[in-house]
Scaffold this motif. Structure first.
Motif, short mmCIF file in Angstrom:
data_model
loop_
_atom_site.label_atom_id
_atom_site.label_comp_id
_atom_site.label_asym_id
_atom_site.label_seq_id
_atom_site.Cartn_x
_atom_site.Cartn_y
_atom_site.Cartn_z
N THR A 1 19.75 24.79 -46.50
CA THR A 1 20.20 24.29 -45.20
C THR A 1 21.11 25.33 -44.55
N SER A 2 21.23 25.25 -43.26
CA SER A 2 22.19 26.12 -42.60
C SER A 2 23.57 25.50 -42.75
N CYS A 3 24.60 26.34 -42.78
CA CYS A 3 25.93 25.78 -42.94
C CYS A 3 26.92 26.64 -42.17
N GLY A 4 27.55 27.57 -42.82
CA GLY A 4 28.49 28.44 -42.10
C GLY A 4 29.82 27.81 -41.80
N ASN A 5 30.16 26.71 -42.49
CA ASN A 5 31.43 26.06 -42.21
C ASN A 5 32.61 26.98 -42.55
N CYS A 6 32.46 27.78 -43.61
CA CYS A 6 33.55 28.68 -44.00
C CYS A 6 33.82 29.70 -42.90
N ALA A 7 32.74 30.24 -42.33
CA ALA A 7 32.91 31.24 -41.29
C ALA A 7 33.50 30.62 -40.03
N ARG A 8 33.04 29.42 -39.71
CA ARG A 8 33.50 28.74 -38.49
C ARG A 8 34.99 28.40 -38.58
N LYS A 9 35.45 28.06 -39.77
CA LYS A 9 36.83 27.59 -39.88
C LYS A 9 37.80 28.67 -40.34
N CYS A 10 37.33 29.87 -40.62
CA CYS A 10 38.23 30.94 -41.07
C CYS A 10 39.17 31.32 -39.93
N PRO A 11 40.49 31.21 -40.14
CA PRO A 11 41.43 31.48 -39.04
C PRO A 11 41.54 32.96 -38.68
N VAL A 12 41.05 33.84 -39.55
CA VAL A 12 41.18 35.27 -39.23
C VAL A 12 39.82 35.96 -39.09
N GLY A 13 38.76 35.17 -39.03
CA GLY A 13 37.44 35.77 -38.83
C GLY A 13 37.02 36.70 -39.94
N ALA A 14 37.37 36.32 -41.16
CA ALA A 14 37.09 37.22 -42.28
C ALA A 14 35.73 36.96 -42.93
N ILE A 15 35.01 35.96 -42.42
CA ILE A 15 33.73 35.66 -43.05
C ILE A 15 32.60 35.95 -42.07
N LYS A 16 31.67 36.74 -42.52
CA LYS A 16 30.56 37.16 -41.68
C LYS A 16 29.30 36.51 -42.25
N MET A 17 28.56 35.81 -41.38
CA MET A 17 27.30 35.21 -41.82
C MET A 17 26.20 36.26 -41.65
N VAL A 18 25.50 36.53 -42.74
CA VAL A 18 24.42 37.52 -42.65
C VAL A 18 23.11 36.87 -43.07
N LYS A 19 22.02 37.45 -42.60
CA LYS A 19 20.71 36.88 -42.91
C LYS A 19 20.42 36.96 -44.41
N VAL A 20 19.87 35.87 -44.93
CA VAL A 20 19.46 35.89 -46.33
C VAL A 20 18.32 36.91 -46.49
N ASN A 21 17.42 36.89 -45.52
CA ASN A 21 16.32 37.84 -45.52
C ASN A 21 16.42 38.67 -44.23
N PRO A 22 16.94 39.90 -44.32
CA PRO A 22 17.21 40.69 -43.11
C PRO A 22 15.98 40.95 -42.25
N ASP A 23 14.78 40.87 -42.84
CA ASP A 23 13.58 41.17 -42.07
C ASP A 23 13.08 39.98 -41.25
N ASP A 24 13.59 38.81 -41.60
CA ASP A 24 13.10 37.59 -40.95
C ASP A 24 14.07 37.17 -39.84
N PRO A 25 13.63 37.20 -38.58
CA PRO A 25 14.55 36.84 -37.49
C PRO A 25 15.00 35.38 -37.56
N GLU A 26 14.21 34.52 -38.21
CA GLU A 26 14.55 33.10 -38.31
C GLU A 26 15.33 32.78 -39.57
N SER A 27 15.65 33.81 -40.31
CA SER A 27 16.25 33.60 -41.63
C SER A 27 17.57 32.83 -41.57
N LEU A 28 17.79 32.02 -42.61
CA LEU A 28 19.09 31.35 -42.75
C LEU A 28 20.16 32.42 -42.98
N ARG A 29 21.39 32.05 -42.66
CA ARG A 29 22.47 33.01 -42.86
C ARG A 29 23.41 32.52 -43.95
#
Lengths: 516, 445
Positions: A446-474
């Motif tokens: 599932t998609s999530c990213g709650n850690c990145a969304r709630k990080c107060p200093v922007g220290a979490i970067k969501m990256v593609k699980v599969n960099p070649d797939d534009p629809e890839s989950l992060r």
């Protein structure tokens, strides 16, 4: 009642009330006003290298004797209260001799003091925290009284709520550390027994601060003296001396143990005891020697038993190292939520405002003031033997909120420096790490990213699980240089019971101050 | 309805009672104490204009700590309703964690079956297979202790368009099955409840006009706000739906006349305008009168969860006064005023629950909306009362919603989106509220 005693009692009540308010204020409003009351405590001042306070306290003792023990030290005042009740009871039972002179137990007294100083120098903080009077007292209040205050607050707020008013934040009441709780309980039992039976035994035999101040108080400018001409040897003063330091046989007072309670002044029917200048002509003629008698090796039954009980309790506490986590009640109408477990941390996380893990644990006296002040369920006494009772942070109940600097406002020892919320991000107390085996992006797709969304200093970067797939989950990755270790990600991570992103302590917190 | 709201309404009720004793402008008369009836033009049913929606009954904890309906309270409320002429009861197998039908059955079976009209639905939101759908249908008979339904509805259609309708009712053969059931007399009237855009509604009307699928009645969301101010992207204005139905002589059943209580507890500015006009009329009564003033409306459902709103509503409906043109225009003015407040369009129906991650979605929205309505919403740090309002918002939030069920735990998985009849972008709204809370906490508002 003697006027000096009245002043002593009044000041003691004021100081004690202030300390209690400081320790029990759940709102944080009083911290700014009363924080100094913790900072003028002797051992915190020593650990904070607060020369002004140390000099002030020594000067106070050199002038007036151990006023500190009767007025400023909350544990001392607490013992006086216990002893007061005990004496009142004895008096009702026609016991007119609640206290008796006992010689100084030098071997025990200085033995404990030497061990204490050695522990302080060697950094064995467990031993230091165990005996430091202010720490011992803070621990008891935090463990036994704060829960009652918080429960009371929650109850009051329920009533407010009925009236449509919202004033007090609801607070979780939980056992932060079982060993610390047991140690606090053992200390309480020991202190109460000793105070009940013999008044200030703790202060004059075990307390390292009392012993330290005793070095100075025997030289104090003002001290109580027995007028040998007027004294009829009735021993009323001796039986009223809770420090057991008046020896009528030799008509001497052991000033190293006298805590300046002034009970003897009013008790004497012959006007034979006076609190007066020690170095005048009078002094030289009447009583030059004021040192106590040689130490008796026989342990009085009171202190011996108390000490045994205390040590037994401590051993019991050390043996149990489990943390009591309580389950939460759930509504049937909602999905069940598992409680979070505390993850393995290679290094402990210490508060924002502490310079480094080492510096923090070297300065902390484990008084629990910061633990009591923490509104987010983050700080708790460590169960690790190397830093038993000293606080550490964990994020299974909440995280270190960006706007909160309450622990830094109250710390009396300089273990946590006073910081503003703006300065908070200059500290990096920990570093988050992702465990991909637990992250729901990977385990459930599932998609999530709650850690990145709630990080107060922007220290979490969501990256593609599969960099070649534009629809890839992060999936989340941590930008190491930005992470400050506040634990928002760990606390808000949906993976339960163990979060997929957890924080480890960083050893040094202020290496590059430019980070923010 | 929660306690705060309840207290407000009770307060309003007692104020009303007191004002009624005072000389001067008289309070509305209570007539014979029974709510008015309307005749269904298609079959002659004499249904009460005020219907009982069985979606908001009070829940209590049983011995195991599970939520169960407070049957004793339900019986008492149903008794009062029946005694005051309410004879239309609307439920669904999905309501109240699946317990509504059973509770309604227990309460109503104490009365002769022909003394009330029963409406329930095929709420096959999850498993749409014929077996599961038929089982749901059969269980409704058992739970409601009846052998026929007066009104049976395809539950909440329109969202997902014709495609979703086909999936839930056509592909699995449920449509012909239910039409057969109607012929057999076990369903007296077949209709649908609607949430969605105009396109979907037009298709259902087209089928009706062509005779491919004839409806006996339709349930729509109708109130003075949704009349011309429904979200144009996701929902349809009630004035359009109503006009289309009235044109075809289809009885209109109305849901959400109060938007889940939001029109009973209106922002102060709206309440002030209403009270200036009619000091003794409650905002809820205004809302009901607006809906009932439309003659094509057959039944107005109200999900009454305590005695006090029942008593008040029975008064409103016992001597029902339709609105004048001028009053209808006033309501439009109120709707425009309402729209100025940034409330979440949630009616607390709880279809989104349980959230798989444990978030209390309707609770968070209700708390947010109430702060706006009550005027206790901290809007900026420059505000005079900012400190007090901030504290009140955060403390009441912590008290209303357990920490672990608060908005900051929403991971935006979107599971809830398909369940919301109001098409609220729930994760986005939760994030919006959470950002607001963060600003409050960090004093950056």
């Amino acid at each position: 009642m003697h006027m000096l005693k009245k002043i002593r009692v009044l000041l003691a009540v004021l100081f004690w009330t202030g300390i209690m308010l400081l320790l029990l204020d759940a709102s944080g409003v009083l911290h700014g006003w009363l924080g100094w009351m913790a900072r003028i405590q002797f051992l915190p001042a020593v650990l904070a290298l607060n020369a002004a306070v140390i000099a002030g306290l020594i000067l106070l003792t050199l002038l007036f004797g151990r006023i500190y023990c009767s007025v400023i030290c909350p544990l001392g005042v607490f013992q006086d209260a216990v002893a007061h009740v005990s004496v009142a009871r004895k008096r009702r039972k026609k016991d007119r001799k609640p206290y008796n002179w006992s010689p100084e137990r030098k071997w025990l007294r200085y033995g404990v003091w030497v061990l204490f100083v050695a522990a302080l120098v060697a950094g064995v903080q467990v031993f230091v925290a165990l005996l430091a009077p202010y720490s011992a007292y803070g621990r008891m209040v935090q463990n036994f009284l704060q829960p009652i205050v918080l429960w009371g607050g929650n109850l009051v707020e329920t009533l407010f709520e009925r009236a449509g008013k919202y004033v007090l934040y609801p607070r979780d009441v939980w056992l932060r550390s079982l060993p610390t709780f047991l140690i606090a309980a053992a200390t309480l039992v020991a202190v109460v027994i000793l105070a009940w039976r013999n008044g200030r035994t703790w202060c004059n035999t075990l307390c390292p601060v009392g012993t330290t101040l005793g070095f100075f108080s025997r030289l104090a400018l003002f001290r109580p003296f027995i007028d040998t001409e007027k004294c009829k040897g009735c021993r009323v003063c001796e039986h009223n001396c809770k420090a057991a330091c008046i020896d009528i046989d030799s008509k001497k007072i052991d000033h190293s143990r006298c805590v300046d309670c002034f009970n003897c002044l009013g008790a004497c029917k012959s006007d034979a005891i006076h609190y007066r200048f020690a170095y005048g002509r009078k002094a030289r003629t009447k009583d030059a020697a004021t040192e106590g008698q040689a130490a008796g090796t026989a342990c009085a039954s009171g202190s011996g038993e108390g000490r045994r009980a205390f040590l037994a309790g401590t051993a019991l506490a050390l043996g149990s190292a489990t943390l009591g986590a309580q389950g939460k009640k759930l509504d049937g109408g909602y999905a069940a939520i598992l409680d979070k477990e505390i993850p393995e941390r290679d290094m402990p996380i210490t508060p924002f405002g502490s310079k480094s893990i080492k510096d923090f644990y070297a300065h902390c006296t484990a008084c629990q003031l910061c633990v009591a002040a923490c509104p987010n369920g983050v700080l708790r006494p460590s169960t690790d033997l190397r830093r038993l009772m000293q606080p550490e942070m964990s994020y299974e109940r909440g995280y270190c909120r960006p706007e909160c600097v309450r622990c830094s406002e109250v710390c009396p020892t300089g273990a946590i420096l006073k910081i503003t919320k703006e300065e908070k991000t200059q500290y990096r107390v920990g570093l988050a790490r992702v465990n991909r085996d637990l992250c729901i992006v990977e385990t459930q797709g599932t998609s999530c990213g709650n850690c990145a969304r709630k990080c107060p200093v922007g220290a979490i970067k969501m990256v593609k699980v599969n960099p070649d797939d534009p629809e890839s989950l992060r999936r989340p990755t941590v930008i190491e240089e930005r992470c400050i270790g506040c634990g928002a990600c760990e606390n808000l991570c949906p993976a339960r019971p163990v979060s997929a992103i957890t924080v480890n302590g960083r050893s040094s917190h202020l290496t590059e101050e430019s980070h923010g | 309805m929660d306690r705060r709201q309840f207290l407000k309404i009770t307060g309003a009720g007692s104020a009303l009672a007191l004002a009624g004793c005072a000389p001067g402008k008289s309070a509305p008369e209570t007539g014979d104490g029974k709510v008015v009836l309307r005749t269904n033009p298609r079959n002659g049913d004499r249904t009460s204009l005020l219907g009982y929606g069985c979606m908001r009954w009070p829940m209590i904890k049983d011995a195991d700590g599970k939520d169960i309906i407070d049957q004793e309270a339900v019986n008492e409320m149903v008794d009062y309703a029946m005694a005051h002429g309410i004879n239309y009861f609307d439920t669904s197998p999905a309501y109240l964690q699946g317990q509504s039908e059973r509770a309604a059955g227990i309460a109503l079976s104490r009365y002769p079956r022909d003394s009330y009209y029963l409406a329930t639905k095929l709420s096959n939101f999850g498993d749409t297979s014929p077996e599961a759908s038929k089982r749901m249908y059969a269980e409704s008979f058992r739970d409601l202790q009846t052998d026929y339904f007066d009104y049976y509805l395809f539950h909440a259609i329109g969202r997902g368009g014709v495609e979703a309708f086909n999936q839930r009712y056509v592909d699995n053969g449920m449509l012909p099955f239910l039409q057969e059931e109607k012929k057999a007399g076990r369903i007296r009237n077949l209709g649908f409840s609607f949430h969605g855009n105009r396109e979907a509604f037009d298709s259902f009307m087209k089928w009706h006009d062509e005779g491919t699928l004839v409806w006996d009645f339709v349930m729509i969301e109708m109130n003075y706000v949704d009349w011309t101010h429904a979200d144009p992207k996701r929902n349809t204005n009630a004035d359009y739906l109503y006009t289309e139905l009235e044109k075809r002589g289809l009885p209109v059943m109305v849901m959400e006349p109060l938007l889940g209580g939001r029109l009973a507890n209106v922002p102060e500015a709206v309440a002030t305008r209403m009270k200036e006009r009619e000091p003794d009329i409650s905002p809820a009564a205004w809302a009901f009168r607006f809906v009932g003033s439309h003659p094509g409306v057959q039944v107005i459902l109200s999900g009454m969860s305590t005695m006090d709103p029942i008593i008040e509503n029975c008064k409103t409906f016992s001597n029902f006064q339709p609105m004048s043109e001028e009053e209808l225009a006033f309501m439009e003015e109120m709707a425009v005023l309402m729209k100025e407040y940034p409330m979440v369009n949630c009616t607390d129906c709880k279809y989104c629950m349980p959230c798989p991650w444990g978030i209390d979605i309707p609770g968070i929205f209700r708390h947010y909306n109430e702060a706006i309505t009550d005027g206790t919403f901290a809007a900026s740090r420059e505000q005079k009362d900012y400190r007090r309002l901030k504290r009140a918002y955060l403390v009441s939030y912590d008290r209303a919603i357990p920490t672990l069920r608060q908005a900051d735990h929403c991971i935006s998985c979107g599971e809830c989106l398909s369940h919301c009849p109001q098409s609220i972008p729930i994760p986005r709204e939760l994030q919006r509220i959470n950002r607001y809370i963060e600003k409050l906490k960090q004093d950056t508002l």
